[in-house]
Design an enzyme around this catalytic site. Structure first.
Site, PDB file in Angstrom:
ATOM      1  N   GLU A  91       0.949  -1.137  -0.312  1.00 41.62           N
ATOM      2  CA  GLU A  91      -0.023   0.032   0.084  1.00 41.62           C
ATOM      3  C   GLU A  91       0.885   1.499   0.171  1.00 41.62           C
ATOM      4  O   GLU A  91       2.157   1.350   0.297  1.00 41.62           O
ATOM      5  CB  GLU A  91      -1.010   0.114   1.120  1.00 41.62           C
ATOM      6  CG  GLU A  91      -0.189   0.107   2.555  1.00 41.62           C
ATOM      7  CD  GLU A  91      -0.981   0.796   3.677  1.00 41.62           C
ATOM      8  OE1 GLU A  91      -1.585   1.783   3.438  1.00 41.62           O
ATOM      9  OE2 GLU A  91      -1.119   0.155   4.694  1.00 41.62           O
ATOM     10  N   LYS A 129      -3.534  -1.825  15.283  1.00 42.59           N
ATOM     11  CA  LYS A 129      -2.744  -0.632  16.333  1.00 42.59           C
ATOM     12  C   LYS A 129      -3.700  -0.864  17.424  1.00 42.59           C
ATOM     13  O   LYS A 129      -4.854  -0.642  17.571  1.00 42.59           O
ATOM     14  CB  LYS A 129      -2.715   0.585  15.597  1.00 42.59           C
ATOM     15  CG  LYS A 129      -1.686   0.522  14.629  1.00 42.59           C
ATOM     16  CD  LYS A 129      -0.924   1.875  14.488  1.00 42.59           C
ATOM     17  CE  LYS A 129       0.089   1.788  13.534  1.00 42.59           C
ATOM     18  NZ  LYS A 129      -0.492   1.983  12.074  1.00 42.59           N
TER      19      LYS A 129
HETATM   20  N1  PSU Z   1      -1.798   1.044   9.864  1.00 42.19           N
HETATM   21  C1  PSU Z   1      -0.520   1.591  10.031  1.00 42.19           C
HETATM   22  N2  PSU Z   1      -0.238   2.577   9.042  1.00 42.19           N
HETATM   23  C2  PSU Z   1      -1.071   3.163   8.319  1.00 42.19           C
HETATM   24  C3  PSU Z   1      -2.489   2.675   8.020  1.00 42.19           C
HETATM   25  C4  PSU Z   1      -2.560   1.782   9.079  1.00 42.19           C
HETATM   26  O1  PSU Z   1       0.417   0.757  10.499  1.00 42.19           O
HETATM   27  O2  PSU Z   1      -0.621   4.150   7.685  1.00 42.19           O
HETATM   28  C5  PSU Z   1      -3.236   3.230   7.251  1.00 42.19           C
HETATM   29  C6  PSU Z   1      -3.615   1.958   6.320  1.00 42.19           C
HETATM   30  O3  PSU Z   1      -3.758   2.395   4.948  1.00 42.19           O
HETATM   31  C7  PSU Z   1      -5.129   1.719   6.653  1.00 42.19           C
HETATM   32  C8  PSU Z   1      -5.723   3.188   6.970  1.00 42.19           C
HETATM   33  O4  PSU Z   1      -5.694   0.943   5.456  1.00 42.19           O
HETATM   34  O5  PSU Z   1      -4.729   3.729   7.768  1.00 42.19           O
HETATM   35  C9  PSU Z   1      -6.727   2.999   7.754  1.00 42.19           C
HETATM   36  O6  PSU Z   1      -7.389   4.549   7.887  1.00 42.19           O
HETATM   37  P1  PSU Z   1      -9.044   4.570   8.422  1.00 42.19           P
HETATM   38  O7  PSU Z   1      -8.800   4.013   9.887  1.00 42.19           O
HETATM   39  O8  PSU Z   1      -9.120   5.949   8.337  1.00 42.19           O
HETATM   40  O9  PSU Z   1      -9.913   3.745   7.614  1.00 42.19           O
END
Ligand code: PSU
Ligand code: MN
Length: 302
Positions: free
Chosen positions: A25, A159
């Site tokens: 990603e 996380k």
């Molecule tokens: N977890 C990480 N680093 C990140 C993300 C998640 O360790 O950069 C990013 C990923 O791209 C994940 C997104 O899909 O955050 C989730 O965002 P949201 O909670 O806004 O859906």
């Protein structure tokens, strides 16, 4: 109308030959890590995948096209971009028709990987159910994507800034297999043990590939979430992180940080509050996930 896919020479050749390919990603590059560690890590992740016998395909939207595999120059320009959009299922198409640039989250990367014929994807952590979701309704679109798009996503769990029990309950409701690699517990990103028991455990990449194929034979939509614990030497024990996470969450609430800003804000504050240790651990776990994803991709190709 065909989707506007652009392959790098390396990914075009690998996909044509049926060689193992691992998707990566780009939100982790634009919103997950600070410059210049973001692009250094991206290059290291790609090198790790090549060393493990697979081809990396970093996915991003550039000038309205879906890039499957980026050159070093494209990675660098993405890593330097300011205010680049963080794209998920809801806004991917709009960005493409406007000719925009964007970083793909787990959900958007899964969509693009599947379009390109790639079934394995390595990242750091998946999005999940945020704490307080009973009021905010903030649940990442990543979870629904896992339920509908057939890609194996290798992550170090979700996380600890999230509500982990609610995240894994939601995945169970959605029918997403959560497979812990080599241990019984679900890992918690920076730490090896979330205190939650994994619904499934597998110790071999071949078994993970076989389970994926069987789901397809059964006609079950969606992917698998493979949760791979951070190497012991790199972990930050959960008890040590807990107060730091509480502080970052309180700051986010006090400033009214919401929606797409929440995850990047918390990551940046954790980085500052741990004096960079959270980032060092993050890099180690991404490299570890890249190795496992390469093994799964090889098992699927073989
Ligand atoms: N977890 C990480 N680093 C990140 C993300 C998640 O360790 O950069 C990013 C990923 O791209 C994940 C997104 O899909 O955050 C989730 O965002 P949201 O909670 O806004 O859906
Ligand atoms: Mn969200």
């Amino acid at each position: 109308m065909n989707p506007p896919l652009v392959h790098s020479p390396e990914t075009a050749a690998a996909l044509k030959d049926g060689a193992p390919v691992v998707a990566l990603e780009s939100t982790i590059i634009t919103h997950g890590m600070p410059w210049p560690r973001n692009i250094e890590t991206a290059a290291q992740v790609e090198a790790t995948i090549r060393a493990a016998g697979a081809v990396p395909a970093t996915i991003a939207i550039m000038a309205g096209r879906i890039h499957i595999g980026l050159s070093a120059a494209e990675l660098e320009s993405l890593g330097r971009m300011q205010d680049v959009a963080k794209l998920s299922r809801a806004d991917l198409a709009a960005c493409l028709v406007r000719g925009g640039n964007g970083a793909t989250t787990v959900a958007a990367t899964m969509i693009c990987a599947h379009l390109a014929g790639i079934a394995t994807f390595a990242t750091g952590g998946v999005g999940g159910v945020h704490r307080g979701a009973e009021n905010s309704f903030d649940i990442s679109a990543d979870l629904h994507e896992l339920a509908q798009t057939p890609v194996n996503v290798v992550a170090a769990g979700a996380k600890a800034i999230l509500d982990l029990p609610k995240t894994f309950e939601t995945l169970e409701t959605l029918g997403v297999p959560v497979i812990a690699y080599g241990q019984d517990a679900i890992p918690a990103f920076w730490s090896r043990d979330s205190g939650l028991r994994a619904p499934l455990r597998m110790d071999d990449a071949g078994d993970i590939a076989a389970a994926f194929r069987m789901r397809q034979a059964l006609g079950l939509p969606g992917g698998q979430l493979v949760v791979n614990p951070i190497p012991e030497a790199d972990e930050i024990p959960a008890a040590e992180l807990a107060p730091v996470i509480e502080q970052a969450l309180a700051e986010a609430a006090a400033r009214g940080v919401a929606a797409k800003e929440v995850t990047p804000f918390l990551l940046q504050r954790l980085f500052e509050l741990t004096e960079g240790r959270s980032l060092t651990a993050n890099i180690a776990l991404v490299l570890n996930n890249a190795r496992l994803a390469a093994a799964i991709a090889r098992a699927l190709a073989g």
